[in-house]
Design an enzyme around this catalytic site. Sequence first.
Site, PDB file in Angstrom:
ATOM      1  N   ARG A 121       0.864  -1.179   0.000  1.00 54.62           N
ATOM      2  CA  ARG A 121       0.000   0.000   0.000  1.00 54.62           C
ATOM      3  C   ARG A 121       0.903   1.231   0.000  1.00 54.62           C
ATOM      4  O   ARG A 121       1.960   1.231   0.657  1.00 54.62           O
ATOM      5  CB  ARG A 121      -0.898   0.032   1.245  1.00 54.62           C
ATOM      6  CG  ARG A 121      -2.079  -0.922   1.189  1.00 54.62           C
ATOM      7  CD  ARG A 121      -3.148  -0.464   0.194  1.00 54.62           C
ATOM      8  NE  ARG A 121      -4.313  -1.332   0.202  1.00 54.62           N
ATOM      9  CZ  ARG A 121      -4.515  -2.343  -0.634  1.00 54.62           C
ATOM     10  NH1 ARG A 121      -3.619  -2.637  -1.570  1.00 54.62           N
ATOM     11  NH2 ARG A 121      -5.612  -3.059  -0.571  1.00 54.62           N
ATOM     12  N   HIS A 152      -1.417   0.521  -9.808  1.00 53.23           N
ATOM     13  CA  HIS A 152      -2.062  -0.452  -8.900  1.00 53.23           C
ATOM     14  C   HIS A 152      -2.657  -1.638  -9.684  1.00 53.23           C
ATOM     15  O   HIS A 152      -3.855  -1.921  -9.587  1.00 53.23           O
ATOM     16  CB  HIS A 152      -3.150   0.260  -8.068  1.00 53.23           C
ATOM     17  CG  HIS A 152      -3.433  -0.429  -6.756  1.00 53.23           C
ATOM     18  ND1 HIS A 152      -3.811   0.240  -5.620  1.00 53.23           N
ATOM     19  CD2 HIS A 152      -3.420  -1.750  -6.404  1.00 53.23           C
ATOM     20  CE1 HIS A 152      -4.022  -0.619  -4.634  1.00 53.23           C
ATOM     21  NE2 HIS A 152      -3.773  -1.838  -5.089  1.00 53.23           N
ATOM     22  N   GLU A 173      -3.138   7.885  -3.732  1.00 51.17           N
ATOM     23  CA  GLU A 173      -3.728   7.383  -4.982  1.00 51.17           C
ATOM     24  C   GLU A 173      -5.028   8.095  -5.300  1.00 51.17           C
ATOM     25  O   GLU A 173      -5.809   8.332  -4.375  1.00 51.17           O
ATOM     26  CB  GLU A 173      -3.981   5.874  -4.855  1.00 51.17           C
ATOM     27  CG  GLU A 173      -2.834   5.085  -5.419  1.00 51.17           C
ATOM     28  CD  GLU A 173      -2.985   3.592  -5.258  1.00 51.17           C
ATOM     29  OE1 GLU A 173      -4.012   3.040  -5.688  1.00 51.17           O
ATOM     30  OE2 GLU A 173      -2.052   2.989  -4.709  1.00 51.17           O
TER      31      GLU A 173
HETATM   32  N1  LIG Z   1      -0.734  -3.853  -5.138  1.00 55.47           N
HETATM   33  C1  LIG Z   1      -1.752  -4.686  -5.141  1.00 55.47           C
HETATM   34  O1  LIG Z   1      -2.539  -4.735  -6.073  1.00 55.47           O
HETATM   35  C2  LIG Z   1      -1.933  -5.615  -3.999  1.00 55.47           C
HETATM   36  C3  LIG Z   1      -2.476  -6.889  -4.243  1.00 55.47           C
HETATM   37  C4  LIG Z   1      -2.661  -7.735  -3.167  1.00 55.47           C
HETATM   38  C5  LIG Z   1      -2.303  -7.328  -1.884  1.00 55.47           C
HETATM   39  N2  LIG Z   1      -1.785  -6.093  -1.684  1.00 55.47           N
HETATM   40  C6  LIG Z   1      -1.378  -5.674  -0.341  1.00 55.47           C
HETATM   41  O2  LIG Z   1      -0.507  -6.672   0.185  1.00 55.47           O
HETATM   42  C7  LIG Z   1      -0.826  -6.891   1.546  1.00 55.47           C
HETATM   43  C8  LIG Z   1      -0.356  -8.260   1.982  1.00 55.47           C
HETATM   44  O3  LIG Z   1      -1.171  -9.271   1.422  1.00 55.47           O
HETATM   45  P1  LIG Z   1      -0.973 -10.805   1.854  1.00 55.47           P
HETATM   46  O4  LIG Z   1      -2.065 -11.581   1.236  1.00 55.47           O
HETATM   47  O5  LIG Z   1       0.443 -11.236   1.635  1.00 55.47           O
HETATM   48  O6  LIG Z   1      -1.235 -10.675   3.425  1.00 55.47           O
HETATM   49  P2  LIG Z   1      -0.617 -11.526   4.604  1.00 55.47           P
HETATM   50  O7  LIG Z   1      -1.443 -11.193   5.787  1.00 55.47           O
HETATM   51  O8  LIG Z   1      -0.481 -12.946   4.197  1.00 55.47           O
HETATM   52  O9  LIG Z   1       0.854 -10.921   4.778  1.00 55.47           O
HETATM   53  C9  LIG Z   1       1.137  -9.743   5.441  1.00 55.47           C
HETATM   54  C10 LIG Z   1       2.367  -9.967   6.285  1.00 55.47           C
HETATM   55  O10 LIG Z   1       2.788  -8.710   6.835  1.00 55.47           O
HETATM   56  C11 LIG Z   1       3.296  -8.985   8.131  1.00 55.47           C
HETATM   57  N3  LIG Z   1       3.329  -7.767   8.924  1.00 55.47           N
HETATM   58  C12 LIG Z   1       2.307  -7.114   9.522  1.00 55.47           C
HETATM   59  N4  LIG Z   1       2.766  -6.041  10.190  1.00 55.47           N
HETATM   60  C13 LIG Z   1       4.108  -6.010   9.989  1.00 55.47           C
HETATM   61  C14 LIG Z   1       5.150  -5.148  10.428  1.00 55.47           C
HETATM   62  N5  LIG Z   1       4.896  -4.103  11.215  1.00 55.47           N
HETATM   63  N6  LIG Z   1       6.404  -5.413  10.031  1.00 55.47           N
HETATM   64  C15 LIG Z   1       6.662  -6.487   9.238  1.00 55.47           C
HETATM   65  N7  LIG Z   1       5.726  -7.352   8.812  1.00 55.47           N
HETATM   66  C16 LIG Z   1       4.472  -7.110   9.178  1.00 55.47           C
HETATM   67  C17 LIG Z   1       2.311 -10.036   8.685  1.00 55.47           C
HETATM   68  O11 LIG Z   1       2.859 -10.710   9.809  1.00 55.47           O
HETATM   69  C18 LIG Z   1       2.105 -10.914   7.478  1.00 55.47           C
HETATM   70  O12 LIG Z   1       3.032 -11.988   7.434  1.00 55.47           O
HETATM   71  C19 LIG Z   1      -2.339  -6.675   1.605  1.00 55.47           C
HETATM   72  O13 LIG Z   1      -2.773  -6.330   2.902  1.00 55.47           O
HETATM   73  C20 LIG Z   1      -2.566  -5.549   0.610  1.00 55.47           C
HETATM   74  O14 LIG Z   1      -2.517  -4.309   1.268  1.00 55.47           O
HETATM   75  C21 LIG Z   1      -1.604  -5.232  -2.718  1.00 55.47           C
HETATM   76  O1  LIG Z   2      -5.465  -5.570  -1.630  1.00 51.40           O
HETATM   77  C1  LIG Z   2      -5.666  -5.936  -2.781  1.00 51.40           C
HETATM   78  O2  LIG Z   2      -6.270  -6.996  -3.047  1.00 51.40           O
HETATM   79  C2  LIG Z   2      -5.151  -5.128  -3.934  1.00 51.40           C
HETATM   80  O3  LIG Z   2      -4.640  -3.931  -3.629  1.00 51.40           O
HETATM   81  C3  LIG Z   2      -5.948  -5.175  -5.178  1.00 51.40           C
HETATM   82  O4  LIG Z   2      -5.843  -6.456  -5.661  1.00 51.40           O
END
Ligand SMILES: NC(=O)c1ccc[n+]([C@@H]2O[C@H](COP(=O)([O-])OP(=O)(O)OC[C@H]3O[C@@H](n4cnc5c(N)ncnc54)[C@H](O)[C@@H]3O)[C@@H](O)[C@H]2O)c1
Ligand SMILES: O=C(O)[C@H](O)CO
Length: 386
Positions: free
Chosen positions: A273, A320, A302
């Site tokens: 994010r 994004h 954004e």
């Molecule tokens: N750019 C995009 O289109 C897109 C797509 C999918 C997800 N995302 C973002 O990616 C994030 C992660 O997704 P995910 O499915 O891997 O989630 P997830 O919950 O599997 O992984 C997140 C990880 O971050 C760790 N974490 C939390 N706080 C932390 C900190 N202070 N320091 C270090 N690590 C920390 C957690 O322990 C966890 O392992 C989502 O929350 C979303 O915001 C963005």
């Molecule tokens: O959190 C998410 O899923 C993304 O930002 C969009 O796929």
Amino acid sequence: MAKPVSIEVWNPNGKYRVVSTKPMPGTRWINLLVQQDCRVEICTEKKTILSVEDIIALIGNKCDGVIGQLTEDWGETLFSALSKAGGKAFSNMAVGYNNVDVEAANKYGVAVGNTPGVLTETTAELAASLSLAASRRIVEADGFMRAGLYDGWLPHLFVGNLLKGQTVGVIGAGRIGSAYARMMIEGFKMNLIYYDLYQATRLEKFVTAYGQFLKASGEQPVTWKRASSMDEVLQVADVISLHPILDKTTYHLINKERLSKMKKEAILINCSRGPVVDEEALVEHLKHNPMFRVGLDVFEDEPYMKPGLADMKNAIVVPHIASASKWTREGMATLAALNVVGKIKGYPTWSNPNAVEPFLDESASPPPACPSIVNAKALGLPVSKL
Ligand SMILES: NC(=O)c1ccc[n+]([C@@H]2O[C@H](COP(=O)([O-])OP(=O)(O)OC[C@H]3O[C@@H](n4cnc5c(N)ncnc54)[C@H](O)[C@@H]3O)[C@@H](O)[C@H]2O)c1
Ligand SMILES: O=C(O)[C@H](O)CO
């Protein structure tokens, strides 16, 4: 009085009214809702980001559930409006839900769904693409070519970094962070250093086994380390990719001071994010360190970029799109719809949101469960025994 918003309606006589604030890819999600006796209303308004007022107008006086988007502000006002309209189900079409005030949803007894798993590999692939594009200066070189500046091969032309043997740093080694790490390790034989609040045991085992395989093949084995602090990752890694959730603990995790700890020629990737990075500090850092490169899929404000970012040749910026593969986006729509209809029907929540494959199998009916409800515990919702 809110302005009416344009909609498209499926199954007008359905018993339950479900609203989607955006058209979503594929038709499976619509069919699944219709099969469960839902009248589906899809907002077809042209503007990209709907306001709270627009969504209140969509909710109307009677609404059983809403599928919303990460660009919307789901707080007290919307959950109160949904609850007043009789709704008890909301799902983001995203895994991240930092746009949702879960406490407010709890207050009104509204279940909040998200879409984990289906986007893990797609998002990791974009992070890997940005890592490659930044290390080999692909976007800069493409611009150079199109500008007609190429007048012959030169030993110094667009020299970048070799990834093999370098160290990849992952901050937030959850689903996506771990998938990205595996791609970079297996694909480019990089060593791993990671920082997370929890141990990434499966990832560690994978790197150990892959290292042993390489050694047995007479190659240099890859290694892993779980860093005791984030700063250790910043100091050691050549490519650093950010994959934590966005919350109070990760806001501006990468700031001026932390940027200064990174190697002068490091590469920073952000597909998590925007606010995880202090973007103004990043622009300054890019200006003063021309060999430092970034690949950004997300931005602090954004859809805007901070002043100066668009001018930086050492930045690659994309809008994004990390989860933007057809299969993934259709799957996200399916999971979001099943979260909403599952709650309406009183189904239990799926026991493991990391294993949502049964909901994505188009050749079978999905299990009678909500794939992923983030406040299931707070609302005391039952867990599926399937
Ligand atoms: N750019 C995009 O289109 C897109 C797509 C999918 C997800 N995302 C973002 O990616 C994030 C992660 O997704 P995910 O499915 O891997 O989630 P997830 O919950 O599997 O992984 C997140 C990880 O971050 C760790 N974490 C939390 N706080 C932390 C900190 N202070 N320091 C270090 N690590 C920390 C957690 O322990 C966890 O392992 C989502 O929350 C979303 O915001 C963005
Ligand atoms: O959190 C998410 O899923 C993304 O930002 C969009 O796929």
